[in-house]
Motif scaffolding. Structure first.
Motif, PDB file in Angstrom:
ATOM      1  N   ALA A 113       0.824  -1.209   0.000  1.00  0.00           N
ATOM      2  CA  ALA A 113       0.000   0.000   0.000  1.00  0.00           C
ATOM      3  C   ALA A 113       0.862   1.266   0.000  1.00  0.00           C
ATOM      4  CB  ALA A 113      -0.922   0.021   1.204  1.00  0.00           C
ATOM      5  N   GLU A 114       0.501   2.203  -0.868  1.00  0.00           N
ATOM      6  CA  GLU A 114       1.144   3.517  -0.907  1.00  0.00           C
ATOM      7  C   GLU A 114       0.050   4.569  -1.069  1.00  0.00           C
ATOM      8  OE1 GLU A 114       4.232   4.181  -0.369  1.00  0.00           O
ATOM      9  OE2 GLU A 114       5.070   2.142  -0.473  1.00  0.00           O
ATOM     10  N   ILE A 115       0.208   5.684  -0.351  1.00  0.00           N
ATOM     11  CA  ILE A 115      -0.736   6.798  -0.434  1.00  0.00           C
ATOM     12  C   ILE A 115       0.055   8.072  -0.688  1.00  0.00           C
ATOM     13  CG2 ILE A 115      -2.591   8.073   0.695  1.00  0.00           C
ATOM     14  CD1 ILE A 115      -2.843   5.725   2.664  1.00  0.00           C
ATOM     15  N   THR A 116      -0.256   8.775  -1.774  1.00  0.00           N
ATOM     16  CA  THR A 116       0.405  10.046  -2.076  1.00  0.00           C
ATOM     17  C   THR A 116      -0.656  11.066  -2.475  1.00  0.00           C
ATOM     18  OG1 THR A 116       0.766   9.442  -4.397  1.00  0.00           O
ATOM     19  CG2 THR A 116       2.535   8.916  -2.834  1.00  0.00           C
ATOM     20  N   TYR A 117      -0.239  12.338  -2.530  1.00  0.00           N
ATOM     21  CA  TYR A 117      -1.156  13.393  -2.952  1.00  0.00           C
ATOM     22  C   TYR A 117      -0.517  14.178  -4.083  1.00  0.00           C
ATOM     23  CZ  TYR A 117      -3.998  17.593  -2.987  1.00  0.00           C
ATOM     24  OH  TYR A 117      -4.805  18.636  -3.386  1.00  0.00           O
ATOM     25  N   ASP A 118      -1.237  14.304  -5.174  1.00  0.00           N
ATOM     26  CA  ASP A 118      -0.794  15.057  -6.338  1.00  0.00           C
ATOM     27  C   ASP A 118      -1.415  16.446  -6.254  1.00  0.00           C
ATOM     28  OD1 ASP A 118      -0.482  16.211  -8.875  1.00  0.00           O
ATOM     29  OD2 ASP A 118      -0.603  14.273  -9.891  1.00  0.00           O
ATOM     30  N   ALA A 119      -0.627  17.433  -5.824  1.00  0.00           N
ATOM     31  CA  ALA A 119      -1.158  18.777  -5.606  1.00  0.00           C
ATOM     32  C   ALA A 119      -1.617  19.431  -6.905  1.00  0.00           C
ATOM     33  CB  ALA A 119      -0.101  19.646  -4.921  1.00  0.00           C
ATOM     34  N   ALA A 120      -0.911  19.171  -7.993  1.00  0.00           N
ATOM     35  CA  ALA A 120      -1.266  19.797  -9.271  1.00  0.00           C
ATOM     36  C   ALA A 120      -2.653  19.359  -9.736  1.00  0.00           C
ATOM     37  CB  ALA A 120      -0.220  19.459 -10.323  1.00  0.00           C
ATOM     38  N   ASP A 121      -2.979  18.085  -9.509  1.00  0.00           N
ATOM     39  CA  ASP A 121      -4.282  17.551  -9.936  1.00  0.00           C
ATOM     40  C   ASP A 121      -5.294  17.492  -8.798  1.00  0.00           C
ATOM     41  OD1 ASP A 121      -3.446  17.224 -12.527  1.00  0.00           O
ATOM     42  OD2 ASP A 121      -2.862  15.135 -12.272  1.00  0.00           O
ATOM     43  N   ARG A 122      -4.877  17.929  -7.581  1.00  0.00           N
ATOM     44  CA  ARG A 122      -5.762  17.824  -6.407  1.00  0.00           C
ATOM     45  C   ARG A 122      -6.346  16.415  -6.314  1.00  0.00           C
ATOM     46  NH1 ARG A 122      -8.702  22.375  -4.067  1.00  0.00           N
ATOM     47  NH2 ARG A 122     -10.619  21.210  -4.534  1.00  0.00           N
ATOM     48  N   CYS A 123      -5.425  15.463  -6.266  1.00  0.00           N
ATOM     49  CA  CYS A 123      -5.831  14.068  -6.395  1.00  0.00           C
ATOM     50  C   CYS A 123      -5.034  13.199  -5.416  1.00  0.00           C
ATOM     51  CB  CYS A 123      -5.587  13.622  -7.833  1.00  0.00           C
ATOM     52  SG  CYS A 123      -5.953  11.909  -8.162  1.00  0.00           S
ATOM     53  N   VAL A 124      -5.739  12.353  -4.669  1.00  0.00           N
ATOM     54  CA  VAL A 124      -5.090  11.344  -3.836  1.00  0.00           C
ATOM     55  C   VAL A 124      -4.851  10.114  -4.699  1.00  0.00           C
ATOM     56  CG1 VAL A 124      -5.326   9.842  -1.827  1.00  0.00           C
ATOM     57  CG2 VAL A 124      -6.181  12.188  -1.732  1.00  0.00           C
ATOM     58  N   ARG A 125      -3.609   9.667  -4.733  1.00  0.00           N
ATOM     59  CA  ARG A 125      -3.261   8.497  -5.536  1.00  0.00           C
ATOM     60  C   ARG A 125      -2.944   7.324  -4.606  1.00  0.00           C
ATOM     61  NH1 ARG A 125      -3.303   9.997 -10.621  1.00  0.00           N
ATOM     62  NH2 ARG A 125      -2.881  12.182 -11.164  1.00  0.00           N
ATOM     63  N   LEU A 126      -3.570   6.198  -4.907  1.00  0.00           N
ATOM     64  CA  LEU A 126      -3.444   5.006  -4.078  1.00  0.00           C
ATOM     65  C   LEU A 126      -2.854   3.868  -4.895  1.00  0.00           C
ATOM     66  CD1 LEU A 126      -7.086   5.143  -2.687  1.00  0.00           C
ATOM     67  CD2 LEU A 126      -5.050   6.007  -1.525  1.00  0.00           C
ATOM     68  N   THR A 127      -1.940   3.163  -4.282  1.00  0.00           N
ATOM     69  CA  THR A 127      -1.426   1.924  -4.854  1.00  0.00           C
ATOM     70  C   THR A 127      -1.700   0.821  -3.852  1.00  0.00           C
ATOM     71  OG1 THR A 127       0.335   3.096  -6.033  1.00  0.00           O
ATOM     72  CG2 THR A 127       0.585   0.719  -5.746  1.00  0.00           C
ATOM     73  N   LEU A 128      -2.497  -0.152  -4.269  1.00  0.00           N
ATOM     74  CA  LEU A 128      -2.886  -1.236  -3.376  1.00  0.00           C
ATOM     75  C   LEU A 128      -2.316  -2.550  -3.869  1.00  0.00           C
ATOM     76  CD1 LEU A 128      -6.674  -0.338  -2.916  1.00  0.00           C
ATOM     77  CD2 LEU A 128      -4.701   0.501  -1.616  1.00  0.00           C
ATOM     78  N   GLY A 129      -1.605  -3.235  -2.986  1.00  0.00           N
ATOM     79  CA  GLY A 129      -1.078  -4.543  -3.342  1.00  0.00           C
ATOM     80  C   GLY A 129      -2.090  -5.649  -3.153  1.00  0.00           C
ATOM     81  N   GLU A 130      -3.193  -5.347  -2.475  1.00  0.00           N
ATOM     82  CA  GLU A 130      -4.257  -6.297  -2.216  1.00  0.00           C
ATOM     83  C   GLU A 130      -5.542  -5.505  -2.000  1.00  0.00           C
ATOM     84  OE1 GLU A 130      -2.751  -8.219   1.264  1.00  0.00           O
ATOM     85  OE2 GLU A 130      -3.351  -6.595   2.593  1.00  0.00           O
ATOM     86  N   PRO A 131      -6.704  -6.128  -2.105  1.00  0.00           N
ATOM     87  CA  PRO A 131      -7.951  -5.404  -1.843  1.00  0.00           C
ATOM     88  C   PRO A 131      -7.935  -4.805  -0.436  1.00  0.00           C
ATOM     89  CG  PRO A 131      -8.404  -7.520  -2.878  1.00  0.00           C
ATOM     90  CD  PRO A 131      -6.941  -7.531  -2.516  1.00  0.00           C
ATOM     91  N   ALA A 132      -8.512  -3.610  -0.302  1.00  0.00           N
ATOM     92  CA  ALA A 132      -8.465  -2.929   0.986  1.00  0.00           C
ATOM     93  C   ALA A 132      -9.629  -1.962   1.123  1.00  0.00           C
ATOM     94  CB  ALA A 132      -7.145  -2.170   1.138  1.00  0.00           C
ATOM     95  N   GLN A 133      -9.982  -1.677   2.373  1.00  0.00           N
ATOM     96  CA  GLN A 133     -10.960  -0.648   2.671  1.00  0.00           C
ATOM     97  C   GLN A 133     -10.266   0.707   2.590  1.00  0.00           C
ATOM     98  OE1 GLN A 133     -14.193  -0.937   3.176  1.00  0.00           O
ATOM     99  NE2 GLN A 133     -14.563   1.238   3.613  1.00  0.00           N
ATOM    100  N   VAL A 134     -10.846   1.631   1.830  1.00  0.00           N
ATOM    101  CA  VAL A 134     -10.227   2.934   1.598  1.00  0.00           C
ATOM    102  C   VAL A 134     -11.185   4.040   2.036  1.00  0.00           C
ATOM    103  CG1 VAL A 134      -9.315   4.529  -0.135  1.00  0.00           C
ATOM    104  CG2 VAL A 134      -8.875   2.067  -0.341  1.00  0.00           C
TER     105      VAL A 134
END
Length: 227
Positions: A113-134
């Motif tokens: 799991a990785e969580i980042t924020y793209d300020a230019a696009d005002r977007c939270v980007r998620l990378t999930l290695g397995e299904p997860a509650q978000v």
């Protein structure tokens, strides 16, 4: 975004100024399973609380720099394992999420799991290695008049997502100042600044413990369940 249950709840002390914000933050944290207290009696922290057992100490933005320096030094000397958190805003939900972020790294991290924020696009980007509650939530200030700032929030996403990459864009209703986004993937929590606090607020920060530019506030000093 609930704290992962442990044998002993994490002990948290929030040192800030605004009574309403402090009490609301404590209420949220206790509901999530933390042993949380709060105080705006800066000169009484070391007398009123057993800092040797603290896991997290949060400083509000209106705590004077010299007071913060003194408390950091004294608490660290007595409790080398404590984690210090600088509060991003007088928004109870943001404070609580920052505590969750500070404590979630010590627990099981969802695989890949990785969580980042793209300020230019005002977007939270998620990378999930397995299904997860978000869960993704936006929070922002609506009034900055001391001593009681006001805020609101919006649940942007709350659901299960499959493994892979996901982008969660913030709605246009989320303003470009005094705004924040929190994201949780199972027990992993992150907090990002969307829009910085306005200069009108940052100029109010006391320059020292002798700076009296802010109005007096009611005393807050919670202990256990007595707030």
């Amino acid at each position: 975004m609930n704290a992962t249950p442990t044998d002993e709840p994490d002990r948290v002390l929030v040192v800030g100024r605004s009574p309403g914000v402090l009490l609301a933050a404590v209420g949220i944290l206790r509901a999530k399973g933390y042993a949380a207290d709060a105080t705006n009696q800066f000169d009484r922290v070391l007398d009123d609380y057993d800092v040797t057992g603290l896991d997290v100490l949060v400083f509000g933005g209106m705590v004077p720099a010299d007071t913060k320096k003194h408390l950091r030094e004294e608490v660290a000397r007595r409790n080398p394992g404590v984690t210090f958190v600088q509060g991003l805003a007088g928004i109870p939900g943001v404070i609580a999420a920052q505590v969750e972020a500070a404590t979630s790294d010590g627990r099981r991290r969802p695989d890949g799991a990785e969580i980042t924020y793209d300020a230019a696009d005002r977007c939270v980007r998620l990378t999930l290695g397995e299904p997860a509650q978000v869960t993704v939530e936006a929070l922002w200030g609506t009034s900055f008049v001391p001593p009681e700032p006001r805020s609101t929030s919006m649940r942007v996403l709350d659901g299960r997502r499959e493994a892979g990459s996901h982008a969660v864009r913030l709605p246009d209703q989320v303003p470009s100042r005094a705004s924040f986004v929190t994201a949780a993937v199972d027990g992993l929590v992150r907090v990002f600044t969307v829009g910085a606090m306005p200069d009108s607020v940052t100029r109010l920060v006391p320059t020292s413990s002798h700076d009296r530019r802010l109005p007096e506030v009611g005393h807050v000093s919670t202990h256990g369940d007595d707030h």
